[in-house]
Enzyme design. Sequence first.
Site, PDB file in Angstrom:
ATOM      1  CG  HIS A 138      15.858   2.272  -3.104  1.00  0.00           C
ATOM      2  ND1 HIS A 138      16.575   1.137  -2.833  1.00  0.00           N
ATOM      3  CD2 HIS A 138      15.943   3.042  -1.997  1.00  0.00           C
ATOM      4  CE1 HIS A 138      17.087   1.231  -1.630  1.00  0.00           C
ATOM      5  NE2 HIS A 138      16.717   2.371  -1.095  1.00  0.00           N
ATOM      6  CG  HIS A 147      -5.289  -2.033  -0.933  1.00  0.00           C
ATOM      7  ND1 HIS A 147      -6.596  -1.914  -0.543  1.00  0.00           N
ATOM      8  CD2 HIS A 147      -4.846  -0.760  -1.091  1.00  0.00           C
ATOM      9  CE1 HIS A 147      -6.931  -0.632  -0.463  1.00  0.00           C
ATOM     10  NE2 HIS A 147      -5.870   0.084  -0.786  1.00  0.00           N
TER      11      HIS A 147
END
Length: 210
Positions: A138, A147
Amino acid sequence: MKEKILIYGASGHAKVVIDIIEKQGIFTVEFLVDDDPVLKGKNFFGYRIIGGKADLLATTDAPGKGIVAIGSNVARRKVSAWLVEQGIERITAVHPSAQISRGVKIGNGTVIMAGVSINADTVIGDDVIVNTRASVDHDCCIADYVHLAPGSTLCGAVSVGTGTLVAAGATVIPNLTIGENVIVGAGAVVIRDVPDSVVVVGNPAKVNRR
Ligand SMILES: CC(C)(COP(=O)(O)OP(=O)(O)OC[C@H]1O[C@@H](n2cnc3c(N)ncnc32)[C@H](O)[C@@H]1OP(=O)(O)O)[C@@H](O)C(=O)NCCC(=O)NCCS
């Protein structure tokens, strides 16, 4: 009727992106573009490679949308900027098995691969790769051209700067900030903030080189 798109980059990574687009079922791949002259006219994973930038510009009925399928953060950023200059909109590719929670925002040109989990209120930028089974908890903030490699784990409220690679299996504990253009080495466990433009490896992760 599915929207036609082009894919820029004919590599192993592009095969994964094609597979996601086919499973996503919203778009159909019209053709691929790749700057390697050897690939021009070849069939790639069932699709035609039309050639490089000049060939794309010479194609009158080219799709107005596409995605850059290039693993290198630097190269992906350059090609994406070129597509934007040409007025080609970047689509977002999300594998159907990805778990995306409420409040998550995902940018243009970003690829979310199989088995990924992204939890509530996380923001993912443009042209990001969230690779197979990466877990982003979260309130994370992932900048453009990042990446997150296979199996990497970002705990809650982690920020990752532009162009950074969090390599395969690396873990970042909660509330940390990873700088821009960083490489977090495979399997690293990051327990402190990381400055810009360094490589960190190990458990606990330490700067390996600048
Ligand atoms: C971190 C990384 C980029 C370093 O690559 P490199 O600069 O070529 O490093 P080298 O292989 O020359 O190793 C340099 C030193 O760092 C160590 N090292 C390199 N990677 C390491 C890692 N992931 N964890 C621990 N130590 C590492 C090496 O053992 C070596 O130590 P030594 O000098 O004591 O022998 C690379 O090892 C890595 O982890 N790449 C990520 C690949 C990946 O996940 N890509 C995404 C694919 S989808």
